[in-house]
Design a protein around this motif. Structure first.
Motif, PDB file in Angstrom:
ATOM      1  N   THR A  41       0.811  -1.221   0.000  1.00 16.88           N
ATOM      2  CA  THR A  41       0.000   0.000   0.000  1.00 16.88           C
ATOM      3  C   THR A  41       0.843   1.269   0.000  1.00 16.88           C
ATOM      4  O   THR A  41       0.350   2.349  -0.323  1.00 16.88           O
ATOM      5  N   GLY A  42       2.106   1.152   0.405  1.00 21.68           N
ATOM      6  CA  GLY A  42       2.964   2.331   0.506  1.00 21.68           C
ATOM      7  C   GLY A  42       2.669   3.187   1.719  1.00 21.68           C
ATOM      8  O   GLY A  42       3.167   4.305   1.831  1.00 21.68           O
ATOM      9  N   LYS A  43       1.868   2.653   2.664  1.00 24.69           N
ATOM     10  CA  LYS A  43       1.492   3.424   3.841  1.00 24.69           C
ATOM     11  C   LYS A  43       2.326   3.001   5.053  1.00 24.69           C
ATOM     12  O   LYS A  43       2.778   1.856   5.144  1.00 24.69           O
ATOM     13  N   ALA A  44       2.493   3.940   5.983  1.00 26.58           N
ATOM     14  CA  ALA A  44       3.304   3.653   7.163  1.00 26.58           C
ATOM     15  C   ALA A  44       2.786   4.415   8.372  1.00 26.58           C
ATOM     16  O   ALA A  44       2.104   5.435   8.253  1.00 26.58           O
ATOM     17  N   ILE A  45       3.148   3.887   9.546  1.00 24.66           N
ATOM     18  CA  ILE A  45       2.976   4.626  10.782  1.00 24.66           C
ATOM     19  C   ILE A  45       4.371   4.909  11.337  1.00 24.66           C
ATOM     20  O   ILE A  45       5.311   4.150  11.104  1.00 24.66           O
ATOM     21  N   VAL A  46       4.498   6.017  12.039  1.00 18.59           N
ATOM     22  CA  VAL A  46       5.744   6.353  12.714  1.00 18.59           C
ATOM     23  C   VAL A  46       5.473   6.324  14.210  1.00 18.59           C
ATOM     24  O   VAL A  46       4.594   7.033  14.700  1.00 18.59           O
ATOM     25  N   VAL A  47       6.222   5.485  14.920  1.00 19.28           N
ATOM     26  CA  VAL A  47       6.059   5.363  16.369  1.00 19.28           C
ATOM     27  C   VAL A  47       7.192   6.123  17.058  1.00 19.28           C
ATOM     28  O   VAL A  47       8.362   5.892  16.784  1.00 19.28           O
ATOM     29  N   ASP A  48       6.822   7.027  17.945  1.00 23.31           N
ATOM     30  CA  ASP A  48       7.750   7.814  18.761  1.00 23.31           C
ATOM     31  C   ASP A  48       8.735   8.633  17.925  1.00 23.31           C
ATOM     32  O   ASP A  48       9.952   8.402  17.937  1.00 23.31           O
ATOM     33  N   PRO A  49       8.213   9.648  17.211  1.00 22.64           N
ATOM     34  CA  PRO A  49       9.094  10.552  16.470  1.00 22.64           C
ATOM     35  C   PRO A  49       9.758  11.555  17.422  1.00 22.64           C
ATOM     36  O   PRO A  49       9.325  12.695  17.566  1.00 22.64           O
ATOM     37  N   GLY A  50      10.827  11.097  18.072  1.00 22.74           N
ATOM     38  CA  GLY A  50      11.426  11.858  19.166  1.00 22.74           C
ATOM     39  C   GLY A  50      12.443  12.904  18.771  1.00 22.74           C
ATOM     40  O   GLY A  50      13.258  13.316  19.604  1.00 22.74           O
ATOM     41  N   GLY A  51      12.446  13.335  17.520  1.00 22.04           N
ATOM     42  CA  GLY A  51      13.374  14.350  17.051  1.00 22.04           C
ATOM     43  C   GLY A  51      13.838  14.045  15.645  1.00 22.04           C
ATOM     44  O   GLY A  51      13.502  13.004  15.070  1.00 22.04           O
ATOM     45  N   ASN A  52      14.616  14.980  15.073  1.00 18.61           N
ATOM     46  CA  ASN A  52      15.200  14.786  13.737  1.00 18.61           C
ATOM     47  C   ASN A  52      14.150  14.459  12.685  1.00 18.61           C
ATOM     48  O   ASN A  52      14.208  13.434  12.010  1.00 18.61           O
ATOM     49  N   PRO A  85       0.789  20.452  18.282  1.00 18.59           N
ATOM     50  CA  PRO A  85      -0.661  20.524  18.444  1.00 18.59           C
ATOM     51  C   PRO A  85      -1.183  19.403  19.333  1.00 18.59           C
ATOM     52  O   PRO A  85      -0.479  18.436  19.615  1.00 18.59           O
ATOM     53  N   ASP A  86      -2.417  19.557  19.785  1.00 21.42           N
ATOM     54  CA  ASP A  86      -3.040  18.513  20.599  1.00 21.42           C
ATOM     55  C   ASP A  86      -3.178  17.225  19.793  1.00 21.42           C
ATOM     56  O   ASP A  86      -3.295  17.251  18.564  1.00 21.42           O
ATOM     57  N   PRO A  87      -3.188  16.088  20.475  1.00 21.33           N
ATOM     58  CA  PRO A  87      -3.425  14.816  19.770  1.00 21.33           C
ATOM     59  C   PRO A  87      -4.763  14.838  19.028  1.00 21.33           C
ATOM     60  O   PRO A  87      -5.737  15.465  19.471  1.00 21.33           O
ATOM     61  N   ASP A  88      -4.791  14.147  17.918  1.00 19.57           N
ATOM     62  CA  ASP A  88      -6.016  14.052  17.119  1.00 19.57           C
ATOM     63  C   ASP A  88      -6.866  12.863  17.527  1.00 19.57           C
ATOM     64  O   ASP A  88      -8.071  12.852  17.276  1.00 19.57           O
ATOM     65  N   TYR A  89      -6.222  11.856  18.132  1.00 16.93           N
ATOM     66  CA  TYR A  89      -6.944  10.603  18.411  1.00 16.93           C
ATOM     67  C   TYR A  89      -6.414   9.983  19.690  1.00 16.93           C
ATOM     68  O   TYR A  89      -5.198   9.923  19.902  1.00 16.93           O
ATOM     69  N   TRP A  90      -7.339   9.528  20.534  1.00 13.92           N
ATOM     70  CA  TRP A  90      -6.949   8.867  21.784  1.00 13.92           C
ATOM     71  C   TRP A  90      -6.910   7.360  21.575  1.00 13.92           C
ATOM     72  O   TRP A  90      -7.922   6.745  21.236  1.00 13.92           O
ATOM     73  N   LEU A  91      -5.751   6.778  21.753  1.00 13.98           N
ATOM     74  CA  LEU A  91      -5.592   5.331  21.640  1.00 13.98           C
ATOM     75  C   LEU A  91      -6.344   4.606  22.748  1.00 13.98           C
ATOM     76  O   LEU A  91      -6.407   5.094  23.880  1.00 13.98           O
ATOM     77  N   LYS A  92      -6.854   3.435  22.440  1.00 11.41           N
ATOM     78  CA  LYS A  92      -7.562   2.617  23.429  1.00 11.41           C
ATOM     79  C   LYS A  92      -6.924   1.225  23.498  1.00 11.41           C
ATOM     80  O   LYS A  92      -6.334   0.753  22.533  1.00 11.41           O
ATOM     81  N   ASP A  93      -7.057   0.609  24.648  1.00  9.22           N
ATOM     82  CA  ASP A  93      -6.496  -0.717  24.859  1.00  9.22           C
ATOM     83  C   ASP A  93      -7.113  -1.727  23.897  1.00  9.22           C
ATOM     84  O   ASP A  93      -8.329  -1.727  23.669  1.00  9.22           O
ATOM     85  N   ASP A  94      -6.283  -2.565  23.343  1.00 12.11           N
ATOM     86  CA  ASP A  94      -6.702  -3.664  22.464  1.00 12.11           C
ATOM     87  C   ASP A  94      -7.307  -3.216  21.137  1.00 12.11           C
ATOM     88  O   ASP A  94      -7.964  -4.010  20.457  1.00 12.11           O
ATOM     89  N   GLU A  95      -7.081  -1.972  20.735  1.00  9.82           N
ATOM     90  CA  GLU A  95      -7.612  -1.569  19.431  1.00  9.82           C
ATOM     91  C   GLU A  95      -6.564  -1.777  18.336  1.00  9.82           C
ATOM     92  O   GLU A  95      -5.360  -1.740  18.571  1.00  9.82           O
ATOM     93  N   GLU A  96      -7.057  -2.003  17.128  1.00  5.02           N
ATOM     94  CA  GLU A  96      -6.181  -2.221  15.987  1.00  5.02           C
ATOM     95  C   GLU A  96      -5.527  -0.910  15.580  1.00  5.02           C
ATOM     96  O   GLU A  96      -6.157   0.154  15.597  1.00  5.02           O
ATOM     97  N   LEU A  97      -4.268  -0.977  15.214  1.00  3.86           N
ATOM     98  CA  LEU A  97      -3.538   0.205  14.773  1.00  3.86           C
ATOM     99  C   LEU A  97      -3.899   0.558  13.336  1.00  3.86           C
ATOM    100  O   LEU A  97      -4.387  -0.295  12.587  1.00  3.86           O
ATOM    101  N   PRO A  98      -3.655   1.805  12.914  1.00  9.66           N
ATOM    102  CA  PRO A  98      -4.049   2.228  11.567  1.00  9.66           C
ATOM    103  C   PRO A  98      -3.460   1.393  10.441  1.00  9.66           C
ATOM    104  O   PRO A  98      -4.037   1.293   9.373  1.00  9.66           O
ATOM    105  N   CYS A  99      -2.297   0.769  10.673  1.00 11.87           N
ATOM    106  CA  CYS A  99      -1.681  -0.041   9.623  1.00 11.87           C
ATOM    107  C   CYS A  99      -2.409  -1.353   9.394  1.00 11.87           C
ATOM    108  O   CYS A  99      -2.157  -2.053   8.412  1.00 11.87           O
ATOM    109  N   GLY A 100      -3.270  -1.733  10.330  1.00 10.48           N
ATOM    110  CA  GLY A 100      -4.026  -2.967  10.190  1.00 10.48           C
ATOM    111  C   GLY A 100      -3.234  -4.221  10.461  1.00 10.48           C
ATOM    112  O   GLY A 100      -3.681  -5.325  10.149  1.00 10.48           O
TER     113      GLY A 100
END
Length: 213
Positions: A29-40, A110-125
């Motif tokens: 799909t060419g899609k990705a998630i980025v986890v913990d973009p802590g700089g750079n 900016p403020d978060p756009d979405y609140w994560l919930k326990d046991d929910e599927e991530l956007p990458c599926g």
């Protein structure tokens, strides 16, 4: 669901405190998630371009300063929404104060756009969010079962665990999270820690002197 051949994982340290940032992508799909973009942000964007991926979500294991420092710039440049567990909102609201305390330059986020919930599927599926509080009240881990991969943030480290002496930390809570949510996972699963080298669930069950399995 991302199959084995299309699954991409790239982990590399970023920012002044060398937080491990992880890109999870799907070649098909060419899609990705980025986890913990802590700089750079420039390094993260360059890696995404190198892999031919477009980021669709910026996902945070928790809201300590070293895990968010590129989030604002990345959202501005890519439009990707910011994900966080709601119990860390008090930390997100004080990101500028955190940076001041540690002497790190603050860039508005900016403020978060979405609140994560326990046991929910991530956007990458291809993975699921696990609420693993203790390092912070809203700490999350992300498990990709079919790929035997866990992103543990600052909950579990190689032969150690996340510190509990910062805002909202609690040792009994993090111990319970590790025992009941992480040590029950596949022992062969690779653990991407918030800082430092990878480990495995099995290694930590047997060798972690702070929380043994």
């Amino acid at each position: 669901m991302t199959n084995q051949t299309d699954f991409i994982r790239a982990t590399f340290p970023v920012g002044p405190l060398q937080c491990n940032c992880t890109i999870i992508g799907d070649k098909a799909t060419g899609k990705a998630i980025v986890v913990d973009p802590g700089g750079n942000a420039d390094i993260i964007l360059a890696k995404l371009n190198e892999l031919g991926l477009k980021v669709v979500a910026l996902i945070h294991t928790h809201a300590h300063l070293d895990h968010f420092l590129a989030s604002g710039e990345l959202k501005k440049l890519t439009g990707a929404p910011i994900y966080l567990h709601e119990e860390d909102k008090f930390l997100w609201d004080n990101l500028e104060g955190q940076c001041r305390m540690f002497g790190v330059p603050y860039a508005p986020v900016p403020d978060p756009d979405y609140w994560l919930k326990d046991d929910e599927e991530l956007p990458c599926g291809c993975g699921v969010a696990l609420h693993t509080p203790g390092h912070t009240p809203g700490s999350m881990s992300f498990y990709f079962e079919s790929h035997k991969l866990l992103i543990a943030g600052d909950t579990l480290f190689r032969r150690s665990i996340g510190r509990t002496d910062l805002w909202g930390g609690d040792f009994k809570t993090i111990e319970k999270s590790i025992r009941e949510r992480l040590y029950v996972l596949d022992e062969e699963a690779c653990v991407v820690t918030g800082h430092g080298p990878d480990t495995t669930i099995g290694e930590e069950i047997r060798e972690n002197s702070i929380v043994r399995g």
